[in-house]
Design a protein around this motif. Structure first.
Motif, PDB file in Angstrom:
ATOM      1  N   PRO A   2      49.837  37.715  31.266  1.00  0.00           N
ATOM      2  CA  PRO A   2      48.611  38.131  30.576  1.00  0.00           C
ATOM      3  C   PRO A   2      47.815  37.000  29.924  1.00  0.00           C
ATOM      4  O   PRO A   2      46.582  37.061  29.906  1.00  0.00           O
ATOM      5  N   ASP A   3      48.487  35.946  29.424  1.00  0.00           N
ATOM      6  CA  ASP A   3      47.734  34.823  28.844  1.00  0.00           C
ATOM      7  C   ASP A   3      46.905  34.133  29.919  1.00  0.00           C
ATOM      8  O   ASP A   3      45.811  33.635  29.651  1.00  0.00           O
ATOM      9  N   THR A   4      47.440  34.119  31.125  1.00  0.00           N
ATOM     10  CA  THR A   4      46.708  33.535  32.252  1.00  0.00           C
ATOM     11  C   THR A   4      45.515  34.419  32.608  1.00  0.00           C
ATOM     12  O   THR A   4      44.427  33.921  32.894  1.00  0.00           O
ATOM     13  N   THR A   5      45.721  35.751  32.563  1.00  0.00           N
ATOM     14  CA  THR A   5      44.613  36.670  32.865  1.00  0.00           C
ATOM     15  C   THR A   5      43.440  36.389  31.930  1.00  0.00           C
ATOM     16  O   THR A   5      42.289  36.288  32.373  1.00  0.00           O
ATOM     17  N   ARG A   6      43.752  36.243  30.636  1.00  0.00           N
ATOM     18  CA  ARG A   6      42.697  36.028  29.640  1.00  0.00           C
ATOM     19  C   ARG A   6      41.957  34.716  29.921  1.00  0.00           C
ATOM     20  O   ARG A   6      40.716  34.684  29.918  1.00  0.00           O
ATOM     21  N   ARG A   7      42.714  33.652  30.195  1.00  0.00           N
ATOM     22  CA  ARG A   7      42.091  32.347  30.459  1.00  0.00           C
ATOM     23  C   ARG A   7      41.203  32.416  31.709  1.00  0.00           C
ATOM     24  O   ARG A   7      40.067  31.932  31.721  1.00  0.00           O
ATOM     25  N   LEU A   8      41.715  33.062  32.757  1.00  0.00           N
ATOM     26  CA  LEU A   8      40.941  33.165  34.005  1.00  0.00           C
ATOM     27  C   LEU A   8      39.673  33.990  33.789  1.00  0.00           C
ATOM     28  O   LEU A   8      38.602  33.647  34.312  1.00  0.00           O
ATOM     29  N   ALA A   9      39.762  35.049  33.000  1.00  0.00           N
ATOM     30  CA  ALA A   9      38.588  35.905  32.733  1.00  0.00           C
ATOM     31  C   ALA A   9      37.515  35.101  32.015  1.00  0.00           C
ATOM     32  O   ALA A   9      36.320  35.178  32.345  1.00  0.00           O
ATOM     33  N   GLN A  10      37.950  34.303  31.036  1.00  0.00           N
ATOM     34  CA  GLN A  10      37.020  33.458  30.273  1.00  0.00           C
ATOM     35  C   GLN A  10      36.298  32.497  31.223  1.00  0.00           C
ATOM     36  O   GLN A  10      35.070  32.364  31.174  1.00  0.00           O
ATOM     37  N   GLU A  11      37.055  31.866  32.115  1.00  0.00           N
ATOM     38  CA  GLU A  11      36.460  30.917  33.070  1.00  0.00           C
ATOM     39  C   GLU A  11      35.496  31.622  34.026  1.00  0.00           C
ATOM     40  O   GLU A  11      34.432  31.104  34.348  1.00  0.00           O
ATOM     41  N   LEU A  12      35.890  32.802  34.481  1.00  0.00           N
ATOM     42  CA  LEU A  12      35.037  33.538  35.430  1.00  0.00           C
ATOM     43  C   LEU A  12      33.707  33.910  34.785  1.00  0.00           C
ATOM     44  O   LEU A  12      32.655  33.851  35.418  1.00  0.00           O
ATOM     45  N   VAL A  13      33.746  34.290  33.506  1.00  0.00           N
ATOM     46  CA  VAL A  13      32.514  34.685  32.808  1.00  0.00           C
ATOM     47  C   VAL A  13      31.652  33.455  32.514  1.00  0.00           C
ATOM     48  O   VAL A  13      30.454  33.442  32.794  1.00  0.00           O
ATOM     49  N   VAL A  14      32.277  32.411  31.963  1.00  0.00           N
ATOM     50  CA  VAL A  14      31.502  31.254  31.498  1.00  0.00           C
ATOM     51  C   VAL A  14      31.075  30.347  32.663  1.00  0.00           C
ATOM     52  O   VAL A  14      29.909  29.972  32.754  1.00  0.00           O
ATOM     53  N   ASN A  15      32.013  30.011  33.529  1.00  0.00           N
ATOM     54  CA  ASN A  15      31.690  29.038  34.600  1.00  0.00           C
ATOM     55  C   ASN A  15      31.095  29.688  35.837  1.00  0.00           C
ATOM     56  O   ASN A  15      30.123  29.224  36.393  1.00  0.00           O
ATOM     57  N   ASP A  16      31.726  30.775  36.275  1.00  0.00           N
ATOM     58  CA  ASP A  16      31.273  31.402  37.532  1.00  0.00           C
ATOM     59  C   ASP A  16      30.156  32.414  37.310  1.00  0.00           C
ATOM     60  O   ASP A  16      29.551  32.884  38.258  1.00  0.00           O
ATOM     61  N   LYS A  17      29.926  32.792  36.053  1.00  0.00           N
ATOM     62  CA  LYS A  17      28.873  33.760  35.701  1.00  0.00           C
ATOM     63  C   LYS A  17      29.020  35.077  36.486  1.00  0.00           C
ATOM     64  O   LYS A  17      28.047  35.610  37.049  1.00  0.00           O
ATOM     65  N   VAL A  18      30.231  35.587  36.537  1.00  0.00           N
ATOM     66  CA  VAL A  18      30.454  36.842  37.267  1.00  0.00           C
ATOM     67  C   VAL A  18      29.742  37.999  36.561  1.00  0.00           C
ATOM     68  O   VAL A  18      29.635  38.013  35.331  1.00  0.00           O
ATOM     69  N   ALA A  19      29.249  38.957  37.334  1.00  0.00           N
ATOM     70  CA  ALA A  19      28.572  40.135  36.768  1.00  0.00           C
ATOM     71  C   ALA A  19      29.581  41.219  36.409  1.00  0.00           C
ATOM     72  O   ALA A  19      29.292  42.101  35.597  1.00  0.00           O
ATOM     73  N   VAL A  20      30.743  41.179  37.057  1.00  0.00           N
ATOM     74  CA  VAL A  20      31.778  42.196  36.846  1.00  0.00           C
ATOM     75  C   VAL A  20      33.131  41.500  36.830  1.00  0.00           C
ATOM     76  O   VAL A  20      33.373  40.578  37.608  1.00  0.00           O
ATOM     77  N   LEU A  21      34.012  41.962  35.939  1.00  0.00           N
ATOM     78  CA  LEU A  21      35.426  41.575  35.989  1.00  0.00           C
ATOM     79  C   LEU A  21      36.166  42.761  36.583  1.00  0.00           C
ATOM     80  O   LEU A  21      35.854  43.914  36.256  1.00  0.00           O
ATOM     81  N   ALA A  22      37.162  42.513  37.442  1.00  0.00           N
ATOM     82  CA  ALA A  22      37.843  43.639  38.089  1.00  0.00           C
ATOM     83  C   ALA A  22      39.280  43.280  38.424  1.00  0.00           C
ATOM     84  O   ALA A  22      39.673  42.116  38.355  1.00  0.00           O
ATOM     85  N   GLY A  23      40.071  44.306  38.777  1.00  0.00           N
ATOM     86  CA  GLY A  23      41.466  44.108  39.141  1.00  0.00           C
ATOM     87  C   GLY A  23      42.396  44.615  38.047  1.00  0.00           C
ATOM     88  O   GLY A  23      42.344  45.770  37.690  1.00  0.00           O
TER      89      GLY A  23
END
Ligand code: PHB
Length: 393
Positions: A84-105
């Motif tokens: 779960p700590d990895t999930t949180r870090r990856l979500a942060q990166e996806l939002v900030v760096n990749d600018k994803v419109a949706v988080l999923a999974g």
């Protein structure tokens, strides 16, 4: 007159189509890509969940293309390795760096819970395709769920047990969020129905050993053992159940459908025959849509779709419909377009409750049977439109 009206309609239609094309071109011109950040356990203990959800997502896109709301849909898949700590870090990166419109999974409850504050803070819709603890949707107003909840299926199997001469039950659950829900909602409903839960047993989420708890079950000699274990643990459990001779000791096995998971069911052997479970999806669901879904899925993957695959497939359906309705807008608008959606899924009809953002769906009572040489969960009763009982407190 009639002809003229028709030709006016045609003209108007052509103009609208032209506008739509212009709109699509404009979307493409201003960086017309919409990214969906998918975080799944592709390695680690729950890797089968990642494999199934990803295959469901891919099948949706193979069948419906990579365009929605006038934009090109791009999946950015990340493996949290069930940490779960990895999930949180990856979500942060996806939002900030990749600018994803949706988080999923989100393969397990702790992964979804760890990400909820990021969805809230960044106002990013978060589609939970796998995890199933009732309270997940309350952890952020941006969470929408296409999987199921443990209370939905646990109260359904409790009612069935009470109606079928089962009076004394021992429960066995995995010791974390969804297990807490399964244990509580099963016991509360079964007690209300006049039954008794004589012992409540738990095994750890990580590397469980079922031998000691199965010995206790034997000693308690209940009418039935009720089990919830997360997808991926069913086959090992069934093996130990048979090795300890519990199948021959007259103790019936009842469970949530996670235990007779389609991903592993056919490898479980005869010990699984006759096990009765409650769940929202079976690969044997007899609708035309499901038959097509299973055939296409098996042709693409060489394995059977389970409920996790359907959570991924329907999650994409939800996202595509919302993108189409908002012409590719993100944030709150996209979230609002997900609320209240109704469509037919391979599992049956589903609704995303606009108030709770949780899924409302039929729950089926099923029995494991051999069909054309393979083990399947054959549905024999339907409880229609089940809302999450965890929300009606
Ligand atoms: C969860 O962690 O929420 C979970 C995982 C697997 C299941 C059900 C629930 O089969």
């Amino acid at each position: 007159m009639k002809t003229r009206r028709h030709s006016l309609h045609r003209l108007a239609g052509a103009a609208l189509a032209g506008l739509a094309l212009l709109g699509a071109a404009a979307a493409r011109a201003d960086g017309g890509t919409v990214k969906i950040g998918v975080i799944l356990p592709m390695t680690g203990q729950q890797a089968s969940t990642g494999r199934e959800v990803e295959a469901g997502i891919k099948l949706w896109m193979a069948q419906h293309g990579n365009k929605a709301g006038g934009k090109t849909v791009e999946i950015v898949l990340r493996d949290d390795a069930t940490v779960p700590d990895t999930t949180r870090r990856l979500a942060q990166e996806l939002v900030v760096n990749d600018k994803v419109a949706v988080l999923a999974g989100f393969g397990i409850t702790p992964a979804a819970m760890a990400t909820a504050p990021i969805a809230t803070k960044s106002q990013t819709p978060m589609v939970v395709m796998a995890a199933a603890t009732s309270s997940i949707t309350e952890a952020s107003p941006f969470i929408v769920r296409t999987s199921f909840t443990l209370p939905q299926v646990s109260v359904s199997i409790a009612d069935w047990a009470a109606k079928n001469k089962i009076r004394k039950v021992v429960s066995l659950v995995s010791d974390y969020g969804p297990g807490n829900d399964a244990e509580k909602y099963f016991a509360d409903r079964f007690t209300l129905d006049g039954g008794t839960v004589v012992e409540k047993l738990r095994t750890p989420l990580r590397s469980p050993d079922f031998a000691p708890v199965l010995q206790k079950v034997r000693d308690d000699a209940p009418d039935a053992l009720f089990v919830f274990l997360p997808s991926g643990q069913g086959a090992q459990f069934m093996k130990q159940f048979a090795e300890r001779g519990l199948d021959k000791a007259g103790i019936r096995l009842i469970a949530t459908g996670d235990v007779t998971d389609d991903d592993q069911l056919d490898q479980m052997g005869d010990v699984a025959l006759g096990v009765v479970t409650a769940h929202h999806y079976s690969a044997a669901h007899p609708s035309a849509m499901n038959q097509k879904f299973v055939a296409a899925f098996e042709a693409a993957n060489k394995f059977r779709p389970n409920f996790m695959a359907v959570g991924g497939y329907d999650g994409m359906h939800l996202i595509y419909d919302a993108l189409n309705a908002t012409h590719g807008a993100g944030g709150q608008k996209l979230l609002d377009a997900m609320k209240g959606q109704v469509f037919e899924s391979p599992r049956g009809p589903i609704l995303i409750d606009a108030q709770t953002r949780d899924i409302v769906q039929d729950v089926y009572i099923r029995r494991v049977e051999r069909v054309k040489g393979q083990l399947y969960n054959v549905e024999f009763e339907t409880i229609a439109s089940v809302k999450d009982p965890g929300k009606s407190k």
